[in-house]
Design a protein around this motif. Structure first.
Motif, PDB file in Angstrom:
ATOM      1  N   ALA A  42      -9.597  -5.928   3.604  1.00 46.52           N
ATOM      2  CA  ALA A  42      -8.384  -5.954   2.798  1.00 46.52           C
ATOM      3  C   ALA A  42      -7.142  -5.795   3.668  1.00 46.52           C
ATOM      4  CB  ALA A  42      -8.427  -4.848   1.753  1.00 46.52           C
ATOM      5  N   ASN A  43      -5.984  -6.172   3.114  1.00 39.48           N
ATOM      6  CA  ASN A  43      -4.676  -5.925   3.698  1.00 39.48           C
ATOM      7  C   ASN A  43      -3.854  -5.132   2.683  1.00 39.48           C
ATOM      8  OD1 ASN A  43      -5.004  -7.727   6.077  1.00 39.48           O
ATOM      9  ND2 ASN A  43      -4.999  -9.347   4.531  1.00 39.48           N
ATOM     10  N   GLY A  44      -3.110  -4.144   3.155  1.00 32.96           N
ATOM     11  CA  GLY A  44      -2.270  -3.435   2.205  1.00 32.96           C
ATOM     12  C   GLY A  44      -1.892  -2.038   2.631  1.00 32.96           C
ATOM     13  N   PHE A  45      -1.480  -1.231   1.619  1.00 32.45           N
ATOM     14  CA  PHE A  45      -1.025   0.141   1.806  1.00 32.45           C
ATOM     15  C   PHE A  45      -1.949   1.096   1.069  1.00 32.45           C
ATOM     16  CE2 PHE A  45       2.670  -2.661   1.280  1.00 32.45           C
ATOM     17  CZ  PHE A  45       3.333  -2.474   2.483  1.00 32.45           C
ATOM     18  N   GLU A  46      -2.017   2.314   1.575  1.00 36.05           N
ATOM     19  CA  GLU A  46      -2.592   3.424   0.814  1.00 36.05           C
ATOM     20  C   GLU A  46      -1.675   4.638   0.985  1.00 36.05           C
ATOM     21  OE1 GLU A  46      -6.498   4.511   0.216  1.00 36.05           O
ATOM     22  OE2 GLU A  46      -7.416   2.611   0.844  1.00 36.05           O
ATOM     23  N   ILE A  47      -1.492   5.383  -0.094  1.00 34.89           N
ATOM     24  CA  ILE A  47      -0.676   6.593  -0.064  1.00 34.89           C
ATOM     25  C   ILE A  47      -1.597   7.785  -0.317  1.00 34.89           C
ATOM     26  CG2 ILE A  47       1.197   7.878  -1.167  1.00 34.89           C
ATOM     27  CD1 ILE A  47       2.504   5.227  -1.837  1.00 34.89           C
ATOM     28  N   PHE A  48      -1.443   8.819   0.534  1.00 37.36           N
ATOM     29  CA  PHE A  48      -2.244  10.034   0.418  1.00 37.36           C
ATOM     30  C   PHE A  48      -1.328  11.235   0.220  1.00 37.36           C
ATOM     31  CE2 PHE A  48      -4.864   7.151   2.884  1.00 37.36           C
ATOM     32  CZ  PHE A  48      -6.116   7.288   2.292  1.00 37.36           C
ATOM     33  N   GLU A  49      -1.796  12.183  -0.556  1.00 37.44           N
ATOM     34  CA  GLU A  49      -1.111  13.462  -0.693  1.00 37.44           C
ATOM     35  C   GLU A  49      -1.797  14.474   0.209  1.00 37.44           C
ATOM     36  OE1 GLU A  49       0.082  16.871  -4.013  1.00 37.44           O
ATOM     37  OE2 GLU A  49      -0.803  14.966  -4.651  1.00 37.44           O
ATOM     38  N   ILE A  50      -1.013  15.114   1.081  1.00 33.48           N
ATOM     39  CA  ILE A  50      -1.549  16.087   2.031  1.00 33.48           C
ATOM     40  C   ILE A  50      -1.295  17.490   1.490  1.00 33.48           C
ATOM     41  CG2 ILE A  50      -1.624  16.786   4.452  1.00 33.48           C
ATOM     42  CD1 ILE A  50      -2.202  13.839   4.016  1.00 33.48           C
ATOM     43  N   SER A  51      -2.276  18.360   1.625  1.00 34.98           N
ATOM     44  CA  SER A  51      -2.122  19.757   1.224  1.00 34.98           C
ATOM     45  C   SER A  51      -2.920  20.625   2.188  1.00 34.98           C
ATOM     46  CB  SER A  51      -2.591  19.968  -0.220  1.00 34.98           C
ATOM     47  OG  SER A  51      -3.960  19.599  -0.356  1.00 34.98           O
ATOM     48  N   HIS A  52      -2.796  21.935   2.017  1.00 32.76           N
ATOM     49  CA  HIS A  52      -3.534  22.875   2.854  1.00 32.76           C
ATOM     50  C   HIS A  52      -4.249  23.859   1.945  1.00 32.76           C
ATOM     51  CE1 HIS A  52      -4.386  25.875   5.989  1.00 32.76           C
ATOM     52  NE2 HIS A  52      -4.182  24.897   6.849  1.00 32.76           N
ATOM     53  N   ASN A  53      -5.565  23.974   2.107  1.00 33.15           N
ATOM     54  CA  ASN A  53      -6.354  24.798   1.192  1.00 33.15           C
ATOM     55  C   ASN A  53      -6.551  26.231   1.686  1.00 33.15           C
ATOM     56  OD1 ASN A  53      -8.240  24.583   3.238  1.00 33.15           O
ATOM     57  ND2 ASN A  53      -9.676  23.309   2.069  1.00 33.15           N
ATOM     58  N   GLY A  54      -5.789  26.639   2.701  1.00 29.56           N
ATOM     59  CA  GLY A  54      -5.921  27.977   3.250  1.00 29.56           C
ATOM     60  C   GLY A  54      -6.663  28.020   4.563  1.00 29.56           C
ATOM     61  N   SER A  55      -7.504  27.008   4.804  1.00 31.44           N
ATOM     62  CA  SER A  55      -8.251  26.973   6.063  1.00 31.44           C
ATOM     63  C   SER A  55      -8.061  25.657   6.817  1.00 31.44           C
ATOM     64  CB  SER A  55      -9.746  27.195   5.795  1.00 31.44           C
ATOM     65  OG  SER A  55     -10.247  26.189   4.922  1.00 31.44           O
ATOM     66  N   ARG A  56      -7.720  24.577   6.111  1.00 32.35           N
ATOM     67  CA  ARG A  56      -7.547  23.288   6.767  1.00 32.35           C
ATOM     68  C   ARG A  56      -6.696  22.376   5.900  1.00 32.35           C
ATOM     69  NH1 ARG A  56     -12.570  19.413   7.025  1.00 32.35           N
ATOM     70  NH2 ARG A  56     -10.803  17.987   7.186  1.00 32.35           N
ATOM     71  N   PHE A  57      -6.180  21.306   6.521  1.00 31.08           N
ATOM     72  CA  PHE A  57      -5.459  20.280   5.785  1.00 31.08           C
ATOM     73  C   PHE A  57      -6.456  19.366   5.085  1.00 31.08           C
ATOM     74  CE2 PHE A  57      -2.289  21.478   8.936  1.00 31.08           C
ATOM     75  CZ  PHE A  57      -1.121  21.496   8.185  1.00 31.08           C
ATOM     76  N   VAL A  58      -6.086  18.926   3.867  1.00 33.45           N
ATOM     77  CA  VAL A  58      -6.920  18.000   3.107  1.00 33.45           C
ATOM     78  C   VAL A  58      -6.033  16.874   2.580  1.00 33.45           C
ATOM     79  CG1 VAL A  58      -8.647  19.711   2.437  1.00 33.45           C
ATOM     80  CG2 VAL A  58      -6.634  19.371   1.012  1.00 33.45           C
ATOM     81  N   ALA A  59      -6.649  15.752   2.238  1.00 28.92           N
ATOM     82  CA  ALA A  59      -5.903  14.593   1.745  1.00 28.92           C
ATOM     83  C   ALA A  59      -6.587  14.022   0.521  1.00 28.92           C
ATOM     84  CB  ALA A  59      -5.808  13.521   2.831  1.00 28.92           C
ATOM     85  N   GLU A  60      -5.773  13.566  -0.423  1.00 31.49           N
ATOM     86  CA  GLU A  60      -6.268  12.868  -1.607  1.00 31.49           C
ATOM     87  C   GLU A  60      -5.523  11.549  -1.750  1.00 31.49           C
ATOM     88  OE1 GLU A  60      -7.649  15.409  -5.214  1.00 31.49           O
ATOM     89  OE2 GLU A  60      -5.832  16.348  -4.432  1.00 31.49           O
ATOM     90  N   GLU A  61      -6.250  10.501  -2.094  1.00 29.79           N
ATOM     91  CA  GLU A  61      -5.614   9.208  -2.309  1.00 29.79           C
ATOM     92  C   GLU A  61      -4.813   9.241  -3.607  1.00 29.79           C
ATOM     93  OE1 GLU A  61      -7.816   5.981  -3.966  1.00 29.79           O
ATOM     94  OE2 GLU A  61      -7.063   4.582  -2.473  1.00 29.79           O
ATOM     95  N   VAL A  62      -3.564   8.800  -3.524  1.00 30.19           N
ATOM     96  CA  VAL A  62      -2.702   8.727  -4.702  1.00 30.19           C
ATOM     97  C   VAL A  62      -2.691   7.321  -5.267  1.00 30.19           C
ATOM     98  CG1 VAL A  62      -0.331   8.998  -5.543  1.00 30.19           C
ATOM     99  CG2 VAL A  62      -1.268  10.619  -3.886  1.00 30.19           C
ATOM    100  N   MET A  63      -2.551   6.309  -4.414  1.00 31.99           N
ATOM    101  CA  MET A  63      -2.558   4.929  -4.891  1.00 31.99           C
ATOM    102  C   MET A  63      -2.862   3.984  -3.746  1.00 31.99           C
ATOM    103  SD  MET A  63       1.227   3.340  -5.016  1.00 31.99           S
ATOM    104  CE  MET A  63       0.349   1.797  -4.914  1.00 31.99           C
ATOM    105  N   ARG A  64      -3.149   2.743  -4.105  1.00 35.14           N
ATOM    106  CA  ARG A  64      -3.431   1.668  -3.152  1.00 35.14           C
ATOM    107  C   ARG A  64      -2.740   0.403  -3.636  1.00 35.14           C
ATOM    108  NH1 ARG A  64      -8.428   0.219   0.125  1.00 35.14           N
ATOM    109  NH2 ARG A  64      -8.497  -2.048   0.264  1.00 35.14           N
ATOM    110  N   HIS A  65      -2.132  -0.335  -2.704  1.00 37.91           N
ATOM    111  CA  HIS A  65      -1.467  -1.594  -3.031  1.00 37.91           C
ATOM    112  C   HIS A  65      -1.920  -2.634  -2.011  1.00 37.91           C
ATOM    113  CE1 HIS A  65       1.821  -4.236  -4.485  1.00 37.91           C
ATOM    114  NE2 HIS A  65       1.815  -4.653  -3.233  1.00 37.91           N
ATOM    115  N   GLU A  66      -2.579  -3.686  -2.462  1.00 38.01           N
ATOM    116  CA  GLU A  66      -3.048  -4.740  -1.567  1.00 38.01           C
ATOM    117  C   GLU A  66      -2.020  -5.859  -1.479  1.00 38.01           C
ATOM    118  OE1 GLU A  66      -7.015  -5.989  -2.401  1.00 38.01           O
ATOM    119  OE2 GLU A  66      -7.859  -3.976  -2.171  1.00 38.01           O
ATOM    120  N   THR A  67      -1.899  -6.452  -0.276  1.00 38.49           N
ATOM    121  CA  THR A  67      -0.871  -7.453   0.004  1.00 38.49           C
ATOM    122  C   THR A  67      -1.448  -8.853   0.183  1.00 38.49           C
ATOM    123  OG1 THR A  67      -0.994  -6.878   2.361  1.00 38.49           O
ATOM    124  CG2 THR A  67       0.680  -5.767   1.027  1.00 38.49           C
TER     125      THR A  67
END
Length: 422
Positions: A42-67
């Motif tokens: 695929a070609n495109g974008f992905e947006i992730f939300e970064i957070s910290h759970n107290g011991s490490r950074f984590v990421a969740e996918e928010v959206m995807r847009h293909e070009t």
């Protein structure tokens, strides 16, 4: 200090990554793809939300847009005057996208369904190990709690390179959101109004293809570097001759070519800034040692030789730290900006060369991420991985320990004086 590669892994996507941008203090956009060939990548974008759970950074996918068939090799995000735009390089053109930020019910996002920009219902995908407390958070969360989501909508497209084999290699939008600069294979820097993307003037000094561009923090200057070995600093007010012409000045006397350039703020001085460049040796024989340099007012201040060639460069939005990524080992380093002292080394952070770096911002939109880190650097590569590399806060002595030490020293002093009869 070094860290294991797995400690920094945030997410994997299903296409090679070439460019990385931060949207807010907690959201990051990655882009790339497999190109126009029928490879199924695929070609495109992905947006992730970064957070910290107290011991490490984590990421969740928010959206995807293909070009579609257009791979995204470079992009620039601007959030100014309550609007967010994304300028993306796609072959010889620059595609402009409007990024709509909206608030979505948090519990709904955790459970997985929300409406994406194309009207389809998508699952919110967790890209790190599952959080054991997700169900507890859902049951305890306030029903009025909201979280940020995004819509990416294409608006306009304009051709920005007119060489024999046209390709936009770099795009940069000014901090105030009024100008856009592009560079490509024809060696010309084009300055456009933004977001209307009307050509204002052309800066014609380079003789070979452009490698990088950057606006100064106050948007009065623009720096360009190309494969002709020169860095030019221009005024953004007109198309007059460049203000400065810089050449790489390696300490070992070898021939070097600039590869990336970035401006950075100086914390203790108002409206003052530095410029950072990385460069690689022209000759490929022998040990190819990369070069990180600090400039101010056209004068070289400091240089650091690294063990291998460099691929990417980033400066944190407050100007305190500089990050570099290597070409062959996929390693990542963090330096103190004013001294170029290395404070973090992550060996083999990626399996291939580092294509993009961005610090998690501390002055961006929304509250910064609370963590035990003094700085956090995001990195991407064509190995499809998004990683984070955190610099632990420098250890300090707690106040109560300091008070006890003072009392102990005073007690020992008085005891010694009594013993000596002083």
């Amino acid at each position: 200090m070094s860290r294991n590669r797995c400690d920094g892994l945030l997410a994997r996507v299903d296409f090679p990554l070439y460019t990385l941008q931060t949207l807010t203090n907690r959201h990051v956009l990655v882009a790339g793809g497999g190109g126009a060939s029928n490879t199924g990548v695929a070609n495109g974008f992905e947006i992730f939300e970064i957070s910290h759970n107290g011991s490490r950074f984590v990421a969740e996918e928010v959206m995807r847009h293909e070009t579609g068939p257009n791979v995204v090799m470079t992009c620039s995000v601007n959030s100014a005057q309550n609007r967010t735009y994304l300028a993306a390089g796609q072959e010889s053109h620059c595609q402009l996208y409007k990024v709509n930020i909206r608030m979505v019910d948090a519990a709904e996002m955790r459970r997985g369904s929300f409406r994406a920009e194309n009207g389809l219902v998508r699952r919110r995908r967790r890209t790190v190990s599952e959080n054991d407390n997700i169900s507890k958070k859902d049951s305890n969360s306030n029903t009025t709690e909201k979280r940020i989501s995004f819509e990416i909508r294409p608006i306009d497209s304009v051709q920005t390179d007119f060489g024999d084999d046209p390709l936009q290699r770099v795009v940069r939008v000014s901090h105030n959101g009024k100008l856009m600069a592009t560079g490509g294979m024809d060696g010309r820097v084009r300055v456009w109004s933004f977001p209307k993307m009307q050509l204002l003037f052309i800066l014609d000094a380079h003789t070979k293809e452009l490698d990088d561009l950057d606006f100064s923090p106050c948007d009065t200057q623009l720096v360009s570097i190309a494969k002709d070995g020169f860095a030019y600093v221009w005024s953004t007010a007109s198309k007059k001759a460049p203000l400065l012409k810089l050449t790489c000045q390696p300490p070992n006397g070898n021939k070097y070519l600039f590869r990336r350039c970035r401006f950075g703020l100086i914390e203790d001085e108002k409206d003052a800034y530095r410029m950072f460049t990385i460069a690689n040796p022209l000759a490929r024989s022998g040990a190819a040692r990369g070069l990180l340099q600090l400039w101010r007012d056209g004068s070289l201040q400091r240089s650091v030789l690294l063990p291998e060639s460099l691929a990417s460069l980033a400066v944190r939005d407050d100007g305190r730290f500089v990050g570099v990524g290597t070409m062959f080992s996929g390693s990542v380093d963090i330096y103190v900006a004013f001294s170029l002292q290395r404070v973090l080394h992550v060996q083999n952070a990626h399996m291939m060369f580092v294509t993009g770096l961005e610090f998690l911002p501390v002055r961006g939109y929304g509250p910064p991420i609370a963590s035990r880190s003094e700085a956090a650097l995001l990195s991407i590569s064509v190995d499809n991985c998004l990683c984070v590399h955190s610099l632990p806060c420098r250890s300090t002595v707690p106040a109560w320990v300091a008070i006890l030490l003072i009392v102990f020293v005073l007690f020992c002093t008085f005891t010694l004086c009594s013993y000596l009869g002083i």
